[in-house]
Motif scaffolding. Structure first.
Motif, PDB file in Angstrom:
ATOM      1  N   ARG A   1       8.600 -10.180  -7.017  1.00 22.22           N
ATOM      2  CA  ARG A   1       7.973  -9.396  -6.041  1.00 22.22           C
ATOM      3  C   ARG A   1       8.560  -8.402  -5.412  1.00 22.22           C
ATOM      4  O   ARG A   1       8.145  -7.523  -4.249  1.00 22.22           O
ATOM      5  N   TRP A   2       9.856  -7.976  -5.857  1.00 18.44           N
ATOM      6  CA  TRP A   2      10.370  -6.514  -5.075  1.00 18.44           C
ATOM      7  C   TRP A   2       9.746  -5.231  -5.803  1.00 18.44           C
ATOM      8  O   TRP A   2       9.878  -4.100  -5.138  1.00 18.44           O
ATOM      9  N   GLN A   3       9.160  -5.484  -6.654  1.00 18.24           N
ATOM     10  CA  GLN A   3       8.017  -4.222  -7.260  1.00 18.24           C
ATOM     11  C   GLN A   3       6.737  -4.196  -6.998  1.00 18.24           C
ATOM     12  O   GLN A   3       6.145  -5.273  -6.530  1.00 18.24           O
ATOM     13  N   THR A   4       6.243  -2.956  -7.003  1.00 19.51           N
ATOM     14  CA  THR A   4       4.811  -2.728  -6.692  1.00 19.51           C
ATOM     15  C   THR A   4       4.004  -3.466  -7.749  1.00 19.51           C
ATOM     16  O   THR A   4       2.857  -3.846  -7.605  1.00 19.51           O
ATOM     17  N   ALA A   5       4.371  -3.686  -9.040  1.00 21.21           N
ATOM     18  CA  ALA A   5       3.748  -4.301  -9.998  1.00 21.21           C
ATOM     19  C   ALA A   5       4.687  -5.099 -10.763  1.00 21.21           C
ATOM     20  O   ALA A   5       5.759  -4.510 -11.058  1.00 21.21           O
ATOM     21  N   ALA A   6       4.500  -6.609 -11.083  1.00 17.90           N
ATOM     22  CA  ALA A   6       5.627  -7.214 -12.078  1.00 17.90           C
ATOM     23  C   ALA A   6       4.948  -7.780 -13.065  1.00 17.90           C
ATOM     24  O   ALA A   6       5.640  -7.823 -14.154  1.00 17.90           O
ATOM     25  N   TYR A   7       3.697  -7.983 -13.285  1.00 18.42           N
ATOM     26  CA  TYR A   7       3.247  -8.433 -14.630  1.00 18.42           C
ATOM     27  C   TYR A   7       2.135  -7.546 -15.219  1.00 18.42           C
ATOM     28  O   TYR A   7       0.880  -7.749 -14.737  1.00 18.42           O
ATOM     29  N   SER A   8       2.129  -6.420 -15.753  1.00 21.78           N
ATOM     30  CA  SER A   8       3.629  -5.995 -16.387  1.00 21.78           C
ATOM     31  C   SER A   8       4.256  -5.078 -14.986  1.00 21.78           C
ATOM     32  O   SER A   8       3.773  -5.129 -13.898  1.00 21.78           O
ATOM     33  N   CYS A   9       5.314  -4.659 -15.615  1.00 18.78           N
ATOM     34  CA  CYS A   9       6.374  -4.148 -14.525  1.00 18.78           C
ATOM     35  C   CYS A   9       6.241  -2.758 -14.252  1.00 18.78           C
ATOM     36  O   CYS A   9       6.208  -1.597 -15.317  1.00 18.78           O
ATOM     37  N   SER A  10       6.320  -2.273 -12.966  1.00 23.77           N
ATOM     38  CA  SER A  10       6.291  -0.905 -12.658  1.00 23.77           C
ATOM     39  C   SER A  10       7.607  -0.231 -12.291  1.00 23.77           C
ATOM     40  O   SER A  10       7.751   0.665 -12.517  1.00 23.77           O
ATOM     41  N   TYR A  11       8.593  -1.085 -12.261  1.00 23.91           N
ATOM     42  CA  TYR A  11      10.112  -0.770 -12.048  1.00 23.91           C
ATOM     43  C   TYR A  11      10.155   0.155 -10.889  1.00 23.91           C
ATOM     44  O   TYR A  11      11.023   1.159 -10.816  1.00 23.91           O
ATOM     45  N   VAL A  12       9.062  -0.142 -10.030  1.00 28.02           N
ATOM     46  CA  VAL A  12       9.248   0.923  -8.627  1.00 28.02           C
ATOM     47  C   VAL A  12       9.305  -0.161  -7.336  1.00 28.02           C
ATOM     48  O   VAL A  12       8.489  -1.254  -7.264  1.00 28.02           O
ATOM     49  N   TRP A  13      10.657   0.103  -6.603  1.00 28.70           N
ATOM     50  CA  TRP A  13      10.480  -0.859  -5.199  1.00 28.70           C
ATOM     51  C   TRP A  13       9.272  -0.772  -4.447  1.00 28.70           C
ATOM     52  O   TRP A  13       8.491   0.234  -4.055  1.00 28.70           O
ATOM     53  N   ASP A  14       8.892  -2.060  -4.041  1.00 30.09           N
ATOM     54  CA  ASP A  14       7.731  -2.059  -3.143  1.00 30.09           C
ATOM     55  C   ASP A  14       8.420  -2.062  -1.571  1.00 30.09           C
ATOM     56  O   ASP A  14       9.011  -2.611  -1.065  1.00 30.09           O
ATOM     57  N   GLU A  15       7.697  -0.840  -1.268  1.00 26.15           N
ATOM     58  CA  GLU A  15       8.624  -0.175  -0.054  1.00 26.15           C
ATOM     59  C   GLU A  15       8.034  -1.215   1.168  1.00 26.15           C
ATOM     60  O   GLU A  15       8.586  -1.038   2.383  1.00 26.15           O
ATOM     61  N   GLN A  16       6.912  -1.691   1.142  1.00 23.32           N
ATOM     62  CA  GLN A  16       6.370  -2.654   2.116  1.00 23.32           C
ATOM     63  C   GLN A  16       7.403  -3.736   2.464  1.00 23.32           C
ATOM     64  O   GLN A  16       8.111  -3.843   3.480  1.00 23.32           O
ATOM     65  N   ARG A  17       8.001  -4.168   1.497  1.00 19.95           N
ATOM     66  CA  ARG A  17       8.775  -5.489   1.259  1.00 19.95           C
ATOM     67  C   ARG A  17      10.345  -4.960   1.421  1.00 19.95           C
ATOM     68  O   ARG A  17      10.951  -5.547   2.217  1.00 19.95           O
ATOM     69  N   PHE A  18      10.539  -3.600   1.129  1.00 24.98           N
ATOM     70  CA  PHE A  18      11.760  -3.423   0.850  1.00 24.98           C
ATOM     71  C   PHE A  18      11.782  -2.039   1.389  1.00 24.98           C
ATOM     72  O   PHE A  18      12.303  -1.134   0.724  1.00 24.98           O
ATOM     73  N   PRO A  19      11.722  -1.743   2.644  1.00 25.49           N
ATOM     74  CA  PRO A  19      11.394  -0.465   3.090  1.00 25.49           C
ATOM     75  C   PRO A  19      12.698   0.482   3.189  1.00 25.49           C
ATOM     76  O   PRO A  19      12.534   1.708   3.002  1.00 25.49           O
ATOM     77  N   THR A  20      13.936  -0.171   3.321  1.00 28.82           N
ATOM     78  CA  THR A  20      15.135   0.697   3.319  1.00 28.82           C
ATOM     79  C   THR A  20      15.948  -0.010   1.903  1.00 28.82           C
ATOM     80  O   THR A  20      16.968  -0.285   2.352  1.00 28.82           O
ATOM     81  N   HIS A  21      15.773   0.122   0.796  1.00 30.18           N
ATOM     82  CA  HIS A  21      16.391  -0.749  -0.078  1.00 30.18           C
ATOM     83  C   HIS A  21      17.702  -0.043  -0.441  1.00 30.18           C
ATOM     84  O   HIS A  21      18.501  -1.017  -0.831  1.00 30.18           O
TER      85      HIS A  21
END
Ligand code: GAL
Length: 664
Positions: free
Chosen positions: A223-243
């Protein structure tokens, strides 16, 4: 229609002791053509298989290709990859195909190979990505019969001995040499709960350091990604705002960050459009299945991962679900079907057999180009995998099987992590942890656990924040076991260097080193680590176990009690000890445990000398972080005990050699 053996045209490779047989019209896209790295060379003893190449029968018929390889009555066979259920494969029908479910020991596994070894001292590899069945001595006695439906011809390799270990080494060296992971990969990896956000991961990181529990790598789950099944390979900025800051601040505390993903590319992924015409014709979870057999598809995937993650400090990835599932069974309906077609020309069946490997290659190449080492997790692998620094894992959770997989990994040219999750009892947790400490990767996979399993073994209670009364006590035992892992890192690192440069599997069955000792032909619950250690793990079901020790003398790692080899003993290692024996003649370098292995690390080493006579040990020294060792930027330190004194040759790069302690 049957063409009996027409012409066998052995082409000899430049490498000594490897013979290549090519028959008919073999497939162009094979594990070898797609995955093999540049071979390594080493001085190996000379030997040959106990049969002539002309005694290998090959025929092509309407069904496909059949190969018959001679087998005498006394031979024992090992291999076919990371096999769950069996060890000596003689007499069995094995279908080593990629799957996440071992299915009644047919041969399905995360890490199948079409490679086997005989105790007569040779290895055979059938170079195909097609689903292949091996009949090991039956139905046609006197032969291993190999059925390769659909193939119009075949390439096969014979790896000469004179003994099994040499044949195995030839195979590993031919595959590019064994992987040498980043040294920090030999520390402890902890994967956090899938829904943790940035601050929860920070809290977990702080916990490890505050409680002196060693940890080098933290892994994020889906769940670090915006979509996981399938994968977006984009950080979920809500959970990881300053990755980016988050990666840096973890780095300052000595943690490397690893990201979970699979290769099925979601329409929201920035690389979706670029991959659209470079993918299979069946999606998985609505995502594209990249045609990794095409270097252009690999490049798109890799460039994006390099720019977006690796160059921002991500140390590696967990390459999940690159295996296969039994479609429709048990509600599991994911993965692409065998009938899929890929633009490269591979069928879904063939793609399954090489998908995990090509995925590893795609990601590994990023790090290789950046001159930064990594250690990946992967759920599938196959032939010629040895040079990829990836350790396999599984959702299956049978501890006996996990031990057997460690043993069989030595015939596979693969690394295996017997991961720890929840447990049925504290004993179960600690026995599993011992096995994880004595493996290629010490991995806690808490992807569905709020707290580390040592604070609460029960999944439901763990997630209700009900910690065990004994949590702090159990944590103390875990700390001790993980510190022992950290003490063993210099020894393990040297074993991995031997894997890379000499092709010796760091974890391997006793039969590889003692091929004439009948007592070890069937031993699949003990294994050798490096040159001088023997592990005999216990499960929760055991309070004691028997251990067979081969010729020579051996010492209990914990009590230093001496045992004469060639016999079986009953042992009862404690829960806070390691079920481990040291061979007489070994100098075992044990380090003062570090909480993590930083760049510019220095280990304080004590040399334990086992036995009455001369003894020897080695340390491999390099920066542990880059590939400069490929340009010979490394130092071997030899630890010698002779005439009652210790000597060190080499400059001990990375190590401060302290006391010598002799154990008689
Ligand atoms: C599974 C994997 C687990 C965990 C989980 C997350 O496929 O084997 O280790 O990562 O996915 O959804």
């Amino acid at each position: 229609m049957l063409f009996l053996l027409l012409l066998l045209c052995p082409r000899l490779f430049a490498q000594n002791g490897i013979q290549h047989v090519s028959f008919g019209a073999p497939d162009k896209l094979t594990p070898y053509s797609l995955c093999a790295a540049k071979p390594m060379t080493a001085d190996l003893p000379v030997g040959s298989a106990p049969f002539d190449l002309k005694d290998i029968h090959i025929r092509v018929n309407a069904r496909g290709t059949v190969v018959e390889i001679p087998l005498d009555a006394s031979e024992h066979l090992y291999g076919f990859g990371l096999q769950f259920g069996s060890f000596d494969q003689r007499g069995l029908k094995k279908r080593p195909i990629v799957n996440d479910n071992p299915l009644n020991n047919l041969g399905y596994t995360h890490g199948p190979t079409t490679f086997y070894l005989s105790n007569k001292g040779y290895g055979i590899l059938i170079n195909t990505a097609r689903y292949t069945t091996f009949y090991c001595g039956a139905p046609r006695p006197g032969y291993v019969t190999v059925d390769i439906p659909g193939a119009r011809g075949i390439d096969l390799f014979v790896f000469d001995g004179p003994d099994m270990l040499t044949a195995m080494r030839r195979y590993i060296l031919f595959s590019g040499g064994g992987a040498l992971p980043a040294i920090w990969g030999l520390g402890v990896k902890y994967r956090v709960k899938a829904d943790f956000d940035q601050s929860q991961v920070d809290t977990m990181a702080a916990y490890f350091r505050a409680h002196d529990i060693p940890c080098d790598v933290l892994g994020l789950e889906p769940r670090w990604q915006t979509a996981a099944y399938s994968c977006s390979y984009v950080w979920d900025e809500q959970r990881f705002p300053t990755h980016d800051l988050f990666i840096d601040s973890l780095g300052k505390l000595g943690f490397h960050l690893n990201l979970w993903e699979h290769a099925f590319t979601n329409p929201k992924a920035p690389i979706y459009d670029a991959l659209k015409d470079k993918a299979g014709d069946y999606p998985v979870w609505g995502g594209l299945v990249p045609d990794f057999a095409d270097s252009a598809a690999r490049r798109i995937f890799a460039d994006y991962h390099r720019r977006t993650f690796a160059e921002h400090g991500i140390s590696g990835f967990k390459l999940d679900e690159c295996d296969n599932s039994n479609l429709g069974e048990g509600g599991s309906t994911w993965s692409f079907p065998e009938l899929s077609r890929f633009p490269s020309g591979l069928s879904g069946e063939q793609m399954h057999q090489v998908f995990g490997l090509l995925y590893q290659k795609t990601i590994y190449d990023i790090y290789h180009r950046l001159n930064r080492r990594t250690y990946l997790d992967a759920r599938a692998s196959g032939d010629f995998a040895a040079s990829y620094p990836a350790s396999l894992y599984s959702d299956t959770y049978d501890h006996d099987e996990y031990i057997r997989l460690t043993v069989n990994s030595g015939f596979a040219g693969m690394l295996w992590s017997p991961e720890v999750r929840e447990s049925r009892s504290v004993t179960d947790l600690l026995r599993r942890t011992q096995t994880a400490v004595l493996s290629a990767q010490t991995l806690f996979n808490s992807w569905y656990l709020q707290h580390p399993p040592w604070l609460q073994i029960d999944k439901e209670k763990n997630n209700r924040n009900e910690l065990m009364d004994s949590a702090r006590y159990v944590e103390g035992v875990i700390r001790k076991l993980l510190d022992l892992r950290m003490s063993l890192v210099p020894y393990l690192y040297n074993a991995f260097a031997d894997y890379h440069f000499k092709g010796i599997p760091p974890f391997r069955a006793l039969v590889l080193d003692y091929p004439t000792d009948k007592n070890v032909f069937d031993v699949s619950n003990e294994y050798l680590i490096g040159t001088g250690l023997l592990a005999a793990p216990l499960t929760a079901a055991d309070t004691v176990r028997s251990v067979y020790l081969p010729e020579g003398a051996w010492y209990d790692f914990n009590t230093h009690e001496r045992y004469e080899g060639g016999r079986t003993y009953v042992i009862r290692p404690g829960l806070d000890e390691l079920p481990l024996f040291v061979k007489a003649g070994t100098v075992l370098p044990l380090a003062r445990p570090l909480p993590y292995i930083p760049r510019g690390f220095r280990f304080d080493v004590t040399c334990y000398v086992f036995g009455d006579g001369e003894a020897r040990g080695e340390l491999f020294g390099d920066d542990g972080y880059t590939f400069d060792y490929e340009k010979r930027a490394f130092e071997k330190t030899v630890l010698r005990w002779q005439n009652g004194r210790g000597s060190v040759s080499g400059n001990g790069a990375g190590y401060t050699i302290g006391d010598w302690i002799v154990i008689h």
